[in-house]
Structures are given as structure tokens and as C-alpha cells.
Scaffold this motif. Structure first.
Motif, mmCIF file in Angstrom:
data_model
loop_
_atom_site.group_PDB
_atom_site.id
_atom_site.type_symbol
_atom_site.label_atom_id
_atom_site.label_comp_id
_atom_site.label_asym_id
_atom_site.label_seq_id
_atom_site.Cartn_x
_atom_site.Cartn_y
_atom_site.Cartn_z
ATOM 1 N N LYS A 65 -70.938 10.268 95.425
ATOM 2 C CA LYS A 65 -69.697 10.487 95.852
ATOM 3 C C LYS A 65 -69.148 12.346 95.840
ATOM 4 O O LYS A 65 -68.775 12.769 96.620
ATOM 5 N N SER A 66 -70.140 12.939 94.849
ATOM 6 C CA SER A 66 -69.801 14.532 94.701
ATOM 7 C C SER A 66 -70.691 15.007 96.008
ATOM 8 O O SER A 66 -69.833 15.894 96.494
ATOM 9 N N ILE A 67 -71.779 14.506 96.411
ATOM 10 C CA ILE A 67 -72.284 14.933 97.781
ATOM 11 C C ILE A 67 -71.463 14.690 98.953
ATOM 12 O O ILE A 67 -71.227 15.688 99.891
ATOM 13 N N LYS A 68 -70.825 13.262 99.012
ATOM 14 C CA LYS A 68 -70.129 13.180 100.146
ATOM 15 C C LYS A 68 -69.107 14.011 100.181
ATOM 16 O O LYS A 68 -68.546 14.854 101.223
ATOM 17 N N ASP A 69 -68.229 14.565 99.143
ATOM 18 C CA ASP A 69 -67.213 15.222 98.953
ATOM 19 C C ASP A 69 -67.437 16.696 99.493
ATOM 20 O O ASP A 69 -66.756 17.277 100.176
ATOM 21 N N VAL A 70 -68.668 17.316 99.142
ATOM 22 C CA VAL A 70 -68.875 18.559 99.504
ATOM 23 C C VAL A 70 -69.289 18.663 101.156
ATOM 24 O O VAL A 70 -69.227 19.682 101.839
ATOM 25 N N VAL A 71 -69.936 17.402 101.536
ATOM 26 C CA VAL A 71 -70.338 17.563 102.993
ATOM 27 C C VAL A 71 -69.062 17.461 103.778
ATOM 28 O O VAL A 71 -68.966 18.062 104.745
ATOM 29 N N ASN A 117 -79.833 11.430 98.804
ATOM 30 C CA ASN A 117 -78.491 11.326 98.871
ATOM 31 C C ASN A 117 -77.801 12.367 99.737
ATOM 32 O O ASN A 117 -76.990 11.950 100.436
ATOM 33 N N VAL A 118 -78.453 13.560 99.771
ATOM 34 C CA VAL A 118 -77.860 14.581 100.491
ATOM 35 C C VAL A 118 -78.123 14.101 101.917
ATOM 36 O O VAL A 118 -77.336 14.296 102.907
ATOM 37 N N THR A 119 -79.361 13.705 102.069
ATOM 38 C CA THR A 119 -79.748 13.342 103.656
ATOM 39 C C THR A 119 -78.830 12.426 104.073
ATOM 40 O O THR A 119 -78.605 12.437 105.220
ATOM 41 N N ARG A 120 -78.752 11.012 103.427
ATOM 42 C CA ARG A 120 -77.753 10.082 103.951
ATOM 43 C C ARG A 120 -76.645 10.704 104.184
ATOM 44 O O ARG A 120 -75.913 9.918 105.131
ATOM 45 N N GLN A 121 -75.939 11.525 103.442
ATOM 46 C CA GLN A 121 -74.457 12.094 103.875
ATOM 47 C C GLN A 121 -74.554 12.932 104.972
ATOM 48 O O GLN A 121 -73.610 12.825 105.547
ATOM 49 N N LEU A 123 -76.814 12.797 107.616
ATOM 50 C CA LEU A 123 -77.438 12.466 108.798
ATOM 51 C C LEU A 123 -76.293 11.692 109.718
ATOM 52 O O LEU A 123 -76.429 11.967 110.921
ATOM 53 N N PRO A 124 -75.327 10.957 109.366
ATOM 54 C CA PRO A 124 -74.440 10.648 110.470
ATOM 55 C C PRO A 124 -73.768 11.480 111.227
ATOM 56 O O PRO A 124 -73.524 11.220 112.524
ATOM 57 N N HIS A 125 -73.572 12.908 110.912
ATOM 58 C CA HIS A 125 -72.844 13.928 111.504
ATOM 59 C C HIS A 125 -73.965 14.449 112.510
ATOM 60 O O HIS A 125 -73.809 14.599 113.582
ATOM 61 N N LEU A 126 -75.441 14.621 112.004
ATOM 62 C CA LEU A 126 -76.451 14.881 112.992
ATOM 63 C C LEU A 126 -76.695 13.857 114.005
ATOM 64 O O LEU A 126 -76.743 14.285 115.228
ATOM 65 N N ARG A 127 -76.837 12.825 113.623
ATOM 66 C CA ARG A 127 -77.001 11.675 114.696
ATOM 67 C C ARG A 127 -75.813 11.606 115.809
ATOM 68 O O ARG A 127 -76.211 11.472 116.697
ATOM 69 N N ALA A 128 -74.770 11.794 115.386
ATOM 70 C CA ALA A 128 -73.536 11.440 116.194
ATOM 71 C C ALA A 128 -73.561 12.694 117.091
ATOM 72 O O ALA A 128 -73.063 12.651 118.441
ATOM 73 N N LYS A 129 -73.983 13.984 116.608
ATOM 74 C CA LYS A 129 -73.961 15.068 117.663
ATOM 75 C C LYS A 129 -75.221 15.221 118.373
ATOM 76 O O LYS A 129 -75.373 16.128 119.264
ATOM 77 N N GLN A 130 -76.250 14.496 118.276
ATOM 78 C CA GLN A 130 -77.479 14.294 118.835
ATOM 79 C C GLN A 130 -78.189 15.633 118.704
ATOM 80 O O GLN A 130 -79.003 16.226 119.412
ATOM 81 N N SER A 131 -78.368 16.212 117.461
ATOM 82 C CA SER A 131 -78.956 17.450 117.511
ATOM 83 C C SER A 131 -78.948 17.876 115.985
ATOM 84 O O SER A 131 -78.375 17.544 115.057
ATOM 85 N N GLY A 132 -79.836 18.884 115.538
ATOM 86 C CA GLY A 132 -80.232 19.380 114.140
ATOM 87 C C GLY A 132 -81.499 19.577 113.782
ATOM 88 O O GLY A 132 -82.338 18.958 114.433
ATOM 89 N N HIS A 133 -81.601 20.000 112.424
ATOM 90 C CA HIS A 133 -82.999 20.080 111.959
ATOM 91 C C HIS A 133 -82.741 20.122 110.473
ATOM 92 O O HIS A 133 -81.954 20.553 109.736
ATOM 93 N N ILE A 134 -83.718 19.401 109.971
ATOM 94 C CA ILE A 134 -83.593 18.837 108.354
ATOM 95 C C ILE A 134 -85.078 19.694 108.024
ATOM 96 O O ILE A 134 -86.139 19.041 108.341
#
Length: 281
Positions: A65-71, A117-121, A123-134
Motif C-alpha cells: 500500500k505504501s508503494i502504491k501510494d507513492v506510485v 512490490n515496486v515492479t508490480r505497482q 508495471l500496469p502503467h508501463l504495460r498500458a503505455k506500451q513502453s518503458g525500461h526497468i
């Protein structure tokens, strides 16, 4: 020419070590940065930047939840996240036998589950915009585990390596790049007393482990061969590559140690080949 201000980096473990060096450089180069630490105040003091390009965030990596909030706060502030750097983690010294269950689980909670935890929070944004780098920051200890007194720490970084290889395959169809970083020894405060933990109940019989512990805390700390600024140069350059590497080793020591392992594994593979191939029906 790349518009730097359109690139938003999300960096964990940003108040010290490579994370701190990275955030300072990014802000100096004009990128937008959301940076996390356990203490927002320590982050502000370490970075000393009050522009709109810098968003300091206090987070508990073991709390989703803490991670979700900062994302959510990051997306509200910058509208996007382009590059995620999972850098947070700490070293745990101690042999497999002498470390208590709590010490082991705490190291996994931060180094592995915090990263997950950070990656899971994000990823939905990166997946939706079809770009990004981890970028997942492992360690040369995540490729070679033969270091006395570092088995548990290495095992956390091996876990990071395994999940990152799978992650790269999973997100490739969405246009998201993934890079697994194996740094060697870099001259940061990683080995300082507040960054690496010693075993609570050391066992004197493990002479090699005690020698390694003393060497890391008293001799290697402050004398690491790697320049953190040059490591950051490489990371930023990799973020600009169209086809960046999955495996990225940083440092002469990381290169030498990994090459030696690859040669040893190859030699053993061939030496015991007849047994390996003897197991089929």
C-alpha cells in the motif's frame, strides 16, 4: 535531440549509494525524478534539490500500500513513469548456518520482495503505455555466489536475477525493456556500518567468513575500484539504447569474476557430460 524533460525516472533506495549518485546526475541533466527512501527528510537533505523536477517520496518497501501510494503520487505529479530503477537493498554478512531466520527473512523482504512490490505497482502503467525500461540492480554476487559469509545476500541477488530474466520475456511484447545490472565493488557507502549488517550470533569456527567480514568492513570499504559516477554514465546511456542488454556487468572485477565462473561451469559441464546425458530414457 532527446527531450530530457519528457523522461521520468522512478528510483528506489535513493538516499545513498549508487541510487544517490544516479538521482543527482539525472536532476543535473534535466530529467524528472521520483526518488524513494525510508526517510523523506534524509532524501531531501542528501539531494538538496527543490525544483519541480524532483519528487522525494517516503516509502516502506515491504508494504504494498505504501508503494502504491507513492506510485500514484508520482503519476499525479509527472503524469507518467518511463524508467524504473529498483536499486534499494542492503548487504547482510553471515554464513548460512549462523544467520537467524529473522535476519534472512529481513534481507529477502527488502532485496527481493521490496523489488517485486515496486515492479508490480509500476508495471500496469508501463504495460498500458506500451513502453518503458526497468533496471533491476542485482550484484556480481547475484551471478557468482562463492563468497564466504555472503551466501544469504548472494541468494537474494540470485533471486533478483531469476525473476528479472522471466520478467524480460513477459514484458517484451508490451515494448518494455528490462536490464539486470551486476555491479562489482563501487566506492559508495554500501559497506558502511549503516548499510551492511553483521551477524548477531557469529560462529568463531568459520575463520574464512570472519576474515571476509573484517576485510569488507575495514579494508575494502573506501577502497573499492569502481567509480560510481562512471557506473551512472553507463546506466543513463543504456536507457537511451533501442535494444539494451538484459545482462549488464559493471566493473573490471565483475567482468573477471563472471568470466571465470562461465569458464568453470563450461569446464564442469563438459567433464561430466556423459553423466548428464545418461539420464534419458
Amino acid at each position: 535531440m532527446e527531450n530530457l524533460k519528457n523522461k521520468v525516472w522512478f528510483v528506489t533506495g535513493a538516499s545513498k549509494g549508487l541510487g544517490l549518485t544516479l538521482v543527482k546526475r539525472l536532476l543535473n541533466d534535466g530529467y524528472q525524478v521520483a526518488a524513494t527512501s525510508r526517510s523523506k527528510q534524509s532524501l531531501i537533505e542528501a539531494i538538496s534539490n527543490t525544483t519541480e523536477n524532483f519528487l522525494p517520496l517516503e516509502v516502506e518497501l515491504t508494504n504494498e500500500k505504501s508503494i502504491k501510494d507513492v506510485v500514484v503520487e508520482t503519476l499525479k505529479h509527472f503524469n507518467t513513469i518511463d524508467i524504473l530503477v529498483n536499486n534499494a537493498g542492503y548487504g547482510q554478512i553471515g554464513t548460512v548456518e549462523e544467520l537467524r531466520d529473522e535476519e534472512v527473512r529481513n534481507n529477502y523482504d527488502v532485496n527481493v520482495f521490496g523489488l517485486l512490490n515496486v515492479t508490480r505497482q509500476v508495471l500496469p502503467h508501463l504495460r498500458a503505455k506500451q513502453s518503458g525500461h526497468i533496471f533491476n540492480i542485482s550484484s556480481i554476487g547475484g551471478f557468482v555466489g562463492g563468497f564466504a559469509a555472503w551466501g544469504i545476500y548472494c541468494s537474494t541477488k540470485f533471486a533478483v536475477a531469476g525473476l528479472t530474466e522471466a520478467l524480460a520475456v513477459e514484458v517484451k511484447p508490451f515494448g518494455v525493456n528490462v536490464t539486470l545490472v551486476y555491479p562489482g565493488y563501487f566506492r559508495t557507502n554500501f559497506l558502511s556500518k549503516d548499510s551492511v549488517l553483521a551477524p548477531r550470533n557469529p560462529i568463531d569456527e568459520y575463520l574464512e567468513a570472519r576474515q571476509s567480514q573484517i576485510a569488507h568492513q575495514n579494508e575494502i570499504d573506501g577502497n573499492q575500484p569502481g567509480d560510481p559516477n562512471k557506473a551512472i554514465d553507463v546506466l543513463i546511456q543504456m536507457s537511451k539504447e533501442q535494444n539494451p542488454p538484459l545482462h549488464l556487468f559493471l566493473g573490471q572485477d565483475a567482468y573477471d569474476i563472471s568470466k571465470n565462473k562461465l569458464e568453470e561451469v563450461s569446464k564442469e559441464l563438459e567433464h561430466w557430460k556423459s553423466y548428464t546425458l545418461s539420464t534419458g530414457f
